[in-house]
Design a protein around this motif. Structure first.
Motif, PDB file in Angstrom:
ATOM      1  N   MET A 218     -12.141  -6.427   6.571  1.00 38.82           N
ATOM      2  CA  MET A 218     -11.150  -6.077   7.590  1.00 38.82           C
ATOM      3  C   MET A 218      -9.793  -6.529   7.061  1.00 38.82           C
ATOM      4  N   ALA A 219      -8.858  -5.581   6.941  1.00 40.61           N
ATOM      5  CA  ALA A 219      -7.537  -5.892   6.387  1.00 40.61           C
ATOM      6  C   ALA A 219      -6.453  -5.653   7.432  1.00 40.61           C
ATOM      7  N   PHE A 220      -5.389  -6.477   7.344  1.00 40.61           N
ATOM      8  CA  PHE A 220      -4.271  -6.388   8.282  1.00 40.61           C
ATOM      9  C   PHE A 220      -2.971  -6.167   7.521  1.00 40.61           C
ATOM     10  N   GLY A 221      -2.075  -5.347   8.075  1.00 43.68           N
ATOM     11  CA  GLY A 221      -0.774  -5.140   7.455  1.00 43.68           C
ATOM     12  C   GLY A 221       0.197  -4.463   8.393  1.00 43.68           C
ATOM     13  N   ASP A 222       1.465  -4.432   7.968  1.00 41.42           N
ATOM     14  CA  ASP A 222       2.510  -3.861   8.829  1.00 41.42           C
ATOM     15  C   ASP A 222       3.474  -2.939   8.108  1.00 41.42           C
ATOM     16  N   ASN A 223       3.404  -2.887   6.758  1.00 37.69           N
ATOM     17  CA  ASN A 223       4.452  -2.164   6.048  1.00 37.69           C
ATOM     18  C   ASN A 223       3.886  -1.231   4.979  1.00 37.69           C
ATOM     19  N   TYR A 224       4.798  -0.494   4.322  1.00 34.55           N
ATOM     20  CA  TYR A 224       4.377   0.528   3.372  1.00 34.55           C
ATOM     21  C   TYR A 224       3.467  -0.011   2.279  1.00 34.55           C
ATOM     22  N   ASN A 225       3.737  -1.222   1.791  1.00 34.25           N
ATOM     23  CA  ASN A 225       2.939  -1.758   0.685  1.00 34.25           C
ATOM     24  C   ASN A 225       1.545  -2.200   1.130  1.00 34.25           C
ATOM     25  N   ASP A 226       1.249  -2.072   2.424  1.00 34.60           N
ATOM     26  CA  ASP A 226      -0.092  -2.383   2.937  1.00 34.60           C
ATOM     27  C   ASP A 226      -0.944  -1.125   3.134  1.00 34.60           C
ATOM     28  N   MET A 227      -0.341   0.032   3.061  1.00 42.42           N
ATOM     29  CA  MET A 227      -1.043   1.263   3.452  1.00 42.42           C
ATOM     30  C   MET A 227      -2.269   1.556   2.601  1.00 42.42           C
ATOM     31  N   GLU A 228      -2.125   1.438   1.294  1.00 48.76           N
ATOM     32  CA  GLU A 228      -3.261   1.731   0.407  1.00 48.76           C
ATOM     33  C   GLU A 228      -4.417   0.781   0.686  1.00 48.76           C
ATOM     34  N   MET A 229      -4.103  -0.494   0.930  1.00 48.35           N
ATOM     35  CA  MET A 229      -5.136  -1.485   1.242  1.00 48.35           C
ATOM     36  C   MET A 229      -5.835  -1.145   2.558  1.00 48.35           C
ATOM     37  N   LEU A 230      -5.075  -0.798   3.582  1.00 45.66           N
ATOM     38  CA  LEU A 230      -5.674  -0.490   4.885  1.00 45.66           C
ATOM     39  C   LEU A 230      -6.586   0.735   4.807  1.00 45.66           C
ATOM     40  N   GLN A 231      -6.215   1.686   3.951  1.00 49.18           N
ATOM     41  CA  GLN A 231      -7.037   2.887   3.799  1.00 49.18           C
ATOM     42  C   GLN A 231      -8.289   2.640   2.968  1.00 49.18           C
ATOM     43  N   ALA A 232      -8.228   1.653   2.075  1.00 48.52           N
ATOM     44  CA  ALA A 232      -9.329   1.427   1.129  1.00 48.52           C
ATOM     45  C   ALA A 232     -10.461   0.581   1.690  1.00 48.52           C
ATOM     46  N   VAL A 233     -10.192  -0.212   2.740  1.00 47.53           N
ATOM     47  CA  VAL A 233     -11.204  -1.137   3.261  1.00 47.53           C
ATOM     48  C   VAL A 233     -12.027  -0.507   4.383  1.00 47.53           C
ATOM     49  N   GLY A 234     -13.070  -1.251   4.800  1.00 46.55           N
ATOM     50  CA  GLY A 234     -13.926  -0.752   5.873  1.00 46.55           C
ATOM     51  C   GLY A 234     -13.219  -0.627   7.199  1.00 46.55           C
ATOM     52  N   LEU A 235     -12.326  -1.592   7.488  1.00 45.62           N
ATOM     53  CA  LEU A 235     -11.577  -1.558   8.744  1.00 45.62           C
ATOM     54  C   LEU A 235     -10.136  -1.965   8.479  1.00 45.62           C
ATOM     55  N   GLY A 236      -9.249  -0.979   8.466  1.00 48.43           N
ATOM     56  CA  GLY A 236      -7.827  -1.234   8.255  1.00 48.43           C
ATOM     57  C   GLY A 236      -7.112  -1.338   9.587  1.00 48.43           C
ATOM     58  N   VAL A 237      -6.472  -2.479   9.822  1.00 48.61           N
ATOM     59  CA  VAL A 237      -5.827  -2.744  11.113  1.00 48.61           C
ATOM     60  C   VAL A 237      -4.313  -2.856  10.935  1.00 48.61           C
ATOM     61  N   ALA A 238      -3.580  -2.008  11.620  1.00 50.05           N
ATOM     62  CA  ALA A 238      -2.120  -2.073  11.607  1.00 50.05           C
ATOM     63  C   ALA A 238      -1.646  -2.952  12.760  1.00 50.05           C
ATOM     64  N   MET A 239      -0.580  -3.697  12.517  1.00 49.07           N
ATOM     65  CA  MET A 239      -0.002  -4.532  13.556  1.00 49.07           C
ATOM     66  C   MET A 239       0.768  -3.670  14.562  1.00 49.07           C
ATOM     67  N   GLY A 240       0.919  -4.185  15.766  1.00 46.13           N
ATOM     68  CA  GLY A 240       1.672  -3.456  16.786  1.00 46.13           C
ATOM     69  C   GLY A 240       3.120  -3.236  16.388  1.00 46.13           C
ATOM     70  N   ASN A 241       3.630  -4.107  15.524  1.00 42.60           N
ATOM     71  CA  ASN A 241       5.005  -4.002  15.037  1.00 42.60           C
ATOM     72  C   ASN A 241       5.106  -3.218  13.730  1.00 42.60           C
ATOM     73  N   ALA A 242       3.990  -2.642  13.278  1.00 46.16           N
ATOM     74  CA  ALA A 242       3.973  -1.913  12.004  1.00 46.16           C
ATOM     75  C   ALA A 242       4.792  -0.632  12.091  1.00 46.16           C
ATOM     76  N   ARG A 243       5.209  -0.156  10.921  1.00 46.60           N
ATOM     77  CA  ARG A 243       5.880   1.142  10.854  1.00 46.60           C
ATOM     78  C   ARG A 243       4.908   2.225  11.314  1.00 46.60           C
TER      79      ARG A 243
END
Length: 272
Positions: A218-243
């Motif tokens: 399960m991965a967490f992120g909020d910005n462009y440099n997190d997108m590839e990671m969120l897409q690659a893992v089993g559960l990609g979680v964006a923050m409420g403040n994310a782009r």
């Protein structure tokens, strides 16, 4: 849903709250997870700007994905797992583009952070990361690196939005095929090789150290440099403040970093 056996999380705008610290609720949630459950920090930060957060979590020694994946280390085993710097010639070109402007350029290599002077930008970054830089003229740093033919793991440029925009356009035109120029704010540019990412670093780390698949993370992120990671893992979680672009590709959207969004997901999915 695939069983979650590890967490990988961004730091700024994700793990840290509005006061840029780990909240009591987050620390309590992490404390309830088994000690052998990996919690991997993945950031554009240097190692020492991440270790104090590991210490607060009681996780000192676990692997760190630094510089957006350009430098991956495992302190417990005193091992550099992965190391991909920016070519020295590209570092020199970036410094040259900034000459004659008011843009502040910082150079990072492994455990070292070099600043030409402790001006407003350097002091601000030191406060935010709790790390003190080595003050050394950039040309001297580049000359020192020539003997080992080693470049920077990160080049960071800070300054007025107008000058940063102009620098971005010039650097993108001349070096965009080799380097990723990431704008975290309109006054910041963080630069790394295009060949690395948080996702590629995480996959390598999981394979070598944990025997865990990306689909178990399960991965967490909020910005462009997190997108590839969120897409690659089993559960990609964006923050409420994310782009919005980040939210659009995530499997789930949690509350903002100021509302303990990471802690909430840990409580709901791992501690319920």
């Amino acid at each position: 849903m695939q069983k979650i056996n590890a967490i990988c999380t961004d730091i700024d705008g994700t793990l840290l709250n509005g006061d840029r610290v780990l909240s009591p609720r987050l620390l309590q949630a992490i404390a309830k997870l088994p000690k052998d459950f990996p919690i991997i920090l993945a950031s554009s930060r240097m190692p020492d700007a991440m270790r104090h957060l590991q210490q607060d979590m009681g996780r000192l020694g676990e692997p760190l994905i630094c510089y957006n994946g350009g430098f991956v280390i495992h302190d417990e085993q005193e091992e550099v797992v992965h190391d991909t710097p920016i070519l020295l010639e590209h570092c020199e070109a970036l410094v040259d583009i900034a000459r004659g402007t008011e843009i502040h350029v910082s150079l990072y290599q492994g455990e070292k952070w070099y600043e030409p002077e402790m001006d407003y930008w350097a002091q601000r970054e030191a406060r935010n990361t709790r790390v003190e830089p080595t003050v050394k003229q950039l040309d001297q740093v580049l000359e020192m690196w020539k003997s080992g033919m080693k470049g920077a793991h990160k080049v960071m440029c800070m300054g007025a939005a107008e000058e940063i925009e102009l620098f971005y356009r010039q650097a993108e035109q001349h070096l965009g095929s080799a380097l990723h120029l990431y704008r975290s704010k309109d006054t910041y540019i963080e630069i790394a090789p295009k060949t690395i990412s948080k996702a590629s670093a995480l996959a390598l780390l999981l394979e070598r150290k944990f025997g865990i698949g990306m689909d178990e993370v399960m991965a967490f992120g909020d910005n462009y440099n997190d997108m590839e990671m969120l897409q690659a893992v089993g559960l990609g979680v964006a923050m409420g403040n994310a782009r919005e672009e980040v939210k659009s590709i995530a499997d789930r959207v949690t509350l903002s970093n100021k509302e303990d969004g990471v802690a909430v997901m840990i409580e709901v999915l791992l501690l319920a």
